[in-house]
Scaffold this motif. Structure first.
Motif, PDB file in Angstrom:
ATOM      1  N   SER A 281       2.142  -4.919   2.535  1.00 24.55           N
ATOM      2  CA  SER A 281       0.761  -4.528   2.832  1.00 24.55           C
ATOM      3  C   SER A 281       0.222  -5.441   3.917  1.00 24.55           C
TER       4      SER A 281
ATOM      5  N   SER B 259       1.695   4.999   4.739  1.00 26.58           N
ATOM      6  CA  SER B 259       1.665   5.604   3.408  1.00 26.58           C
ATOM      7  C   SER B 259       1.629   7.125   3.518  1.00 26.58           C
TER       8      SER B 259
ATOM      9  N   GLU C 266      -3.539  -6.988   5.770  1.00 27.67           N
ATOM     10  CA  GLU C 266      -4.987  -7.146   5.617  1.00 27.67           C
ATOM     11  C   GLU C 266      -5.550  -7.918   6.797  1.00 27.67           C
TER      12      GLU C 266
ATOM     13  N   TYR D  16      -0.046 -10.673   5.829  1.00 29.14           N
ATOM     14  CA  TYR D  16       0.984  -9.705   5.458  1.00 29.14           C
ATOM     15  C   TYR D  16       1.643 -10.163   4.166  1.00 29.14           C
TER      16      TYR D  16
ATOM     17  N   SER E 244      -3.089   4.308   4.518  1.00 33.12           N
ATOM     18  CA  SER E 244      -2.608   3.850   5.810  1.00 33.12           C
ATOM     19  C   SER E 244      -1.721   4.931   6.396  1.00 33.12           C
TER      20      SER E 244
ATOM     21  N   LYS F  96      -7.879  -4.246   3.571  1.00 29.24           N
ATOM     22  CA  LYS F  96      -6.551  -4.488   3.013  1.00 29.24           C
ATOM     23  C   LYS F  96      -5.919  -3.159   2.661  1.00 29.24           C
ATOM     24  N   SER F  97      -4.702  -2.944   3.114  1.00 27.08           N
ATOM     25  CA  SER F  97      -4.011  -1.684   2.844  1.00 27.08           C
ATOM     26  C   SER F  97      -3.394  -1.706   1.448  1.00 27.08           C
ATOM     27  N   GLU F  98      -2.967  -0.547   0.977  1.00 28.38           N
ATOM     28  CA  GLU F  98      -2.196  -0.434  -0.228  1.00 28.38           C
ATOM     29  C   GLU F  98      -0.757  -0.923   0.021  1.00 28.38           C
ATOM     30  N   MET F  99      -0.056  -1.271  -1.033  1.00 26.74           N
ATOM     31  CA  MET F  99       1.359  -1.635  -0.917  1.00 26.74           C
ATOM     32  C   MET F  99       2.170  -0.365  -0.700  1.00 26.74           C
TER      33      MET F  99
END
Length: 204
Positions: A161, A49, A163, A137, A46, A116-119
């Protein structure tokens, strides 16, 4: 000058400053496995990130990717240039400029259903407002489901994260506003008749 593939740039810089994958993971809060996949161009981060990674590597985000210029304070629908990070699934539209003393950055996210993004965690505030679709979220141990017209504001130091949840539309769109520096700066806004190209601001 064309910027090399993102994974190559990250790996080359990490080796240059003698950091291991584990050390970079510890500094960014990302997993070593995720960074390894990123360096091999098997995944894309993202945009937030990527800011965290750039900071840990001691470079600017403009050293890793090119983002559209936004020299004026106004933007208009249909005139903004969508872009992605390393051919990732999320499309971004830059909404904010940078000027001396500015603290807020803003982009529009367009995410395909199922993304879905990474944390990630980083300094500052973060707020999102849902324009279309349905968004999930995770902020620390809390989970939120946001529909059209809903918003969320939180401390971005808490791992989080985003999604795009299943819904009748194909994409979810959100306006993201935060204080983490997504764009290189400071930049001075010039009169409209003066067209200056700034480093790291070419279109993909």
């Amino acid at each position: 000058m064309e910027i090399p593939e993102l994974g190559i740039s990250i790996r080359t810089r990490r080796h240059a400053i003698n950091k291991t994958l584990v050390e970079l993971a510890a500094e960014t809060g990302l997993t070593a496995g995720f960074i390894s996949q990123l360096e091999r161009n098997l995944t894309s981060p993202s945009i937030t990130s990527l800011v965290v990674i750039a900071k840990a590597l001691g470079v600017s985000i403009g050293d890793l990717i090119q983002q559209p210029a936004q020299l004026q304070p106004d933007t208009y629908r249909g005139q903004r240039q969508p872009y992605s990070v390393a051919s990732g699934r999320v499309k971004y539209e830059r909404l904010s400029t940078v000027f001396p003393g500015s603290q807020v950055h803003s982009v529009k996210f367009t995410m395909p259903a199922g993304y879905k993004s990474e944390m990630v965690s980083h300094e500052g505030d973060e707020m999102v407002f849902v324009l279309s679709g349905r968004v999930g979220y995770t902020v620390g141990t809390d989970n939120y489901v946001l529909n059209v017209g809903d918003s969320l504001h939180f401390d971005a130091n808490i791992p989080h994260s985003i999604e795009s949840l299943p819904h009748e539309n194909e994409v979810s769109e959100v306006i993201w506003v935060g204080t983490v520096s997504l764009f290189d700066g400071p930049q001075t806004t010039e009169p409209k008749e003066q067209k200056h190209l700034l480093r790291g601001t070419e279109f993909f």
